[in-house]
Design a protein around this motif. Structure first.
Motif, PDB file in Angstrom:
ATOM      1  N   LYS A   1      16.771 -29.329  93.364  1.00 18.96           N
ATOM      2  CA  LYS A   1      17.047 -29.789  91.997  1.00 18.96           C
ATOM      3  C   LYS A   1      17.719 -28.658  91.231  1.00 18.96           C
ATOM      4  O   LYS A   1      17.296 -27.496  91.304  1.00 18.96           O
ATOM      5  N   LEU A   2      18.772 -29.006  90.526  1.00 18.28           N
ATOM      6  CA  LEU A   2      19.485 -28.050  89.670  1.00 18.28           C
ATOM      7  C   LEU A   2      18.962 -28.182  88.259  1.00 18.28           C
ATOM      8  O   LEU A   2      18.675 -29.297  87.807  1.00 18.28           O
ATOM      9  N   ARG A   3      18.900 -27.078  87.533  1.00 15.00           N
ATOM     10  CA  ARG A   3      18.584 -27.212  86.115  1.00 15.00           C
ATOM     11  C   ARG A   3      19.819 -27.751  85.378  1.00 15.00           C
ATOM     12  O   ARG A   3      20.942 -27.300  85.607  1.00 15.00           O
ATOM     13  N   THR A   4      19.610 -28.738  84.523  1.00 10.72           N
ATOM     14  CA  THR A   4      20.712 -29.326  83.742  1.00 10.72           C
ATOM     15  C   THR A   4      20.439 -29.120  82.255  1.00 10.72           C
ATOM     16  O   THR A   4      19.294 -28.894  81.861  1.00 10.72           O
ATOM     17  N   TYR A   5      21.485 -29.223  81.446  1.00 10.64           N
ATOM     18  CA  TYR A   5      21.359 -28.979  80.002  1.00 10.64           C
ATOM     19  C   TYR A   5      22.026 -30.120  79.238  1.00 10.64           C
ATOM     20  O   TYR A   5      23.100 -30.568  79.640  1.00 10.64           O
ATOM     21  N   PRO A   6      21.411 -30.583  78.143  1.00  6.13           N
ATOM     22  CA  PRO A   6      22.048 -31.653  77.363  1.00  6.13           C
ATOM     23  C   PRO A   6      23.399 -31.210  76.793  1.00  6.13           C
ATOM     24  O   PRO A   6      23.496 -30.113  76.244  1.00  6.13           O
ATOM     25  N   VAL A   7      24.406 -32.045  76.967  1.00  7.11           N
ATOM     26  CA  VAL A   7      25.752 -31.747  76.456  1.00  7.11           C
ATOM     27  C   VAL A   7      26.257 -32.947  75.661  1.00  7.11           C
ATOM     28  O   VAL A   7      26.096 -34.091  76.092  1.00  7.11           O
ATOM     29  N   VAL A   8      26.863 -32.678  74.518  1.00  6.07           N
ATOM     30  CA  VAL A   8      27.456 -33.722  73.685  1.00  6.07           C
ATOM     31  C   VAL A   8      28.883 -33.292  73.367  1.00  6.07           C
ATOM     32  O   VAL A   8      29.125 -32.123  73.072  1.00  6.07           O
ATOM     33  N   GLU A   9      29.801 -34.251  73.445  1.00  8.48           N
ATOM     34  CA  GLU A   9      31.180 -33.967  73.037  1.00  8.48           C
ATOM     35  C   GLU A   9      31.371 -34.577  71.656  1.00  8.48           C
ATOM     36  O   GLU A   9      31.177 -35.779  71.480  1.00  8.48           O
ATOM     37  N   LYS A  10      31.701 -33.738  70.686  1.00  6.92           N
ATOM     38  CA  LYS A  10      31.880 -34.243  69.322  1.00  6.92           C
ATOM     39  C   LYS A  10      32.932 -33.420  68.594  1.00  6.92           C
ATOM     40  O   LYS A  10      32.937 -32.198  68.705  1.00  6.92           O
ATOM     41  N   ALA A  11      33.800 -34.090  67.867  1.00 10.81           N
ATOM     42  CA  ALA A  11      34.842 -33.439  67.059  1.00 10.81           C
ATOM     43  C   ALA A  11      35.726 -32.532  67.911  1.00 10.81           C
ATOM     44  O   ALA A  11      36.138 -31.457  67.475  1.00 10.81           O
ATOM     45  N   GLY A  12      35.988 -32.966  69.161  1.00  6.50           N
ATOM     46  CA  GLY A  12      36.890 -32.219  70.041  1.00  6.50           C
ATOM     47  C   GLY A  12      36.253 -30.989  70.655  1.00  6.50           C
ATOM     48  O   GLY A  12      36.940 -30.127  71.200  1.00  6.50           O
TER      49      GLY A  12
ATOM     50  N   GLY B   1      30.570 -33.647  58.491  1.00  8.83           N
ATOM     51  CA  GLY B   1      30.996 -34.278  57.243  1.00  8.83           C
ATOM     52  C   GLY B   1      31.589 -35.662  57.443  1.00  8.83           C
ATOM     53  O   GLY B   1      32.017 -36.305  56.484  1.00  8.83           O
ATOM     54  N   GLY B   2      31.622 -36.131  58.688  1.00 13.70           N
ATOM     55  CA  GLY B   2      32.236 -37.433  58.976  1.00 13.70           C
ATOM     56  C   GLY B   2      33.755 -37.378  58.856  1.00 13.70           C
ATOM     57  O   GLY B   2      34.428 -38.409  58.899  1.00 13.70           O
ATOM     58  N   HIS B   3      34.309 -36.158  58.724  1.00 10.09           N
ATOM     59  CA  HIS B   3      35.754 -36.050  58.453  1.00 10.09           C
ATOM     60  C   HIS B   3      36.614 -36.082  59.707  1.00 10.09           C
ATOM     61  O   HIS B   3      37.810 -36.323  59.623  1.00 10.09           O
TER      62      HIS B   3
END
Ligand code: FES
Ligand SMILES: [Fe+2]
Length: 359
Positions: free
Chosen positions: A114-125, A146-148
């Motif tokens: 098992k590999l350790r994994t990390y949460p990743v989010v792609e947001k605003a480029g 800011g929702g911009h």
């Protein structure tokens, strides 16, 4: 540069929080080696488009999952399959949960594969990774800037890489309280207001002053609400010649070494028409002005010695409080709650607004 323990920040060397780890286009189907939090990691994008970060070394025999060009796994395009990453050495495949899903020459798959994994989010480029020294899931959501980003009338930011600095993140976050640097470093003038508000995992800086370059008219005020949500990135709503939104990210590479980025979105019209190339040119010129202003901080950080204890005077802003606030991310969640209780509240360093009795 000094380390977390030299600053006496807490039990963990690296903080809990969301951190920028790169621009969206850096995650591809070709796994890439990255290094943050004193650790070798691998970034890749699954076929669904989801980016992933996993520990770099295979639990089987320790091969690096990304640093390979000659294995037939890599040459035959089998390095990423579906959402899984396949090790170039013996071909073990690990799913997005890190569990080994397939060994080409065995039906037996050990649980420990098992590999350790990390949460990743792609947001605003941008790619954001949740780092948690206790290995827990995020307890705060990544904000929406800011929702911009993508909002009509706003020009999306490009990312300015500012450098790998021999400075601990705390000295960058000190800036939140640093009233005295705004005139020499940022060209502030005609001060009206400077205050900090501590609210749980968020710290604000409220600022109103004139500015040598970022206001439309000489007598105008530049009004900023600037805040950190966690230790890793600053956001700022700025009203000047244009409405704009700043993001500054700082992510530890090693303990005491920090990678820094800057970005700025600009509101170029009210959203009632299409954005033109001319609008974009104006926005990028404004972003460049903001980048140059931030580069003035960076030049100081890149060349200073560590400041373990500021020689603070009463008219400095609340350095001590900002540093206490920052400690919450280097301690367990229970302790963090105690620290928040101690520092929550408003600290006004200067108020010369008309109507204010002290003015
Ligand atoms: S070292 Fe990775 S599969 Fe053997
Ligand atoms: Fe600054």
């Amino acid at each position: 540069m000094a380390t977390t323990s030299e600053y006496g920040l807490g039990e963990f060397a690296f903080a809990r929080g969301w951190f920028m780890i790169g621009e969206a286009q850096e995650a591809t189907k070709i796994p890439a080696p990255i290094r943050y939090f004193g650790k070798d990691l691998v970034l890749y994008r699954g076929e669904s488009g989801q980016p992933y970060v996993v520990d770099a070394y295979c639990p089987h025999m320790g091969a690096h999952l990304a640093r390979n060009t000659t294995s037939y796994i890599v040459r035959d395009g089998e390095h990423v399959q579906g959402e899984s990453i396949r090790c170039p050495f013996h071909g073990w495949a690990f799913g997005p949960d890190g569990q080994c899903k397939h060994i080409p020459y065995s039906d037996f798959i050990p649980k420990a594969a098992k590999l350790r994994t990390y949460p990743v989010v792609e947001k605003a480029g941008i790619l954001w990774m949740w780092h948690d020294p206790e290995g827990l899931e995020p307890d705060v959501e990544l904000p929406d800037f800011g929702g911009h980003y993508g909002e009509s009338g706003w020009v999306e930011w490009k990312i300015d890489y500012m450098g790998d600095l021999d400075v601990h993140g705390i000295e960058i976050v000190d800036n939140m309280a640093d009233f005295g640097h705004f005139i020499p470093i940022h060209g502030a003038k005609d001060w009206q207001y400077f205050a900090n508000e501590f609210k749980g995992h968020v710290v604000h800086q409220y600022y109103s002053a004139g500015h040598r370059t970022l206001t439309a008219a000489d007598e105008d005020q530049l009004v900023l609400d600037t805040w950190y949500e966690g230790p890793g990135f600053l956001q700022s709503e700025m009203a000047g010649a244009y409405d704009s939104f700043i993001m500054i990210a700082n992510t530890p590479i090693e303990d005491g070494k920090t990678r820094s980025w800057h970005a700025l979105m600009v509101k170029v019209h009210d959203g009632s028409r299409a954005t033109t190339e001319e609008d974009r040119a104006i926005a990028f010129e404004y972003q460049e002005g903001s980048r140059l202003a931030f580069a003035q901080d960076v030049e100081i950080w890149a060349n200073k010695r560590a400041c373990l204890n500021p020689l603070a005077i009463p008219n400095d802003g609340p350095y001590g409080k900002v540093r206490s606030w920052y400690k919450q991310f280097y301690n367990s969640r229970d302790k963090a709650a105690e620290i928040q209780k101690r520092v929550n509240g408003l600290v006004v360093t200067l108020d010369k607004r008309p109507g204010n009795k002290a003015a």
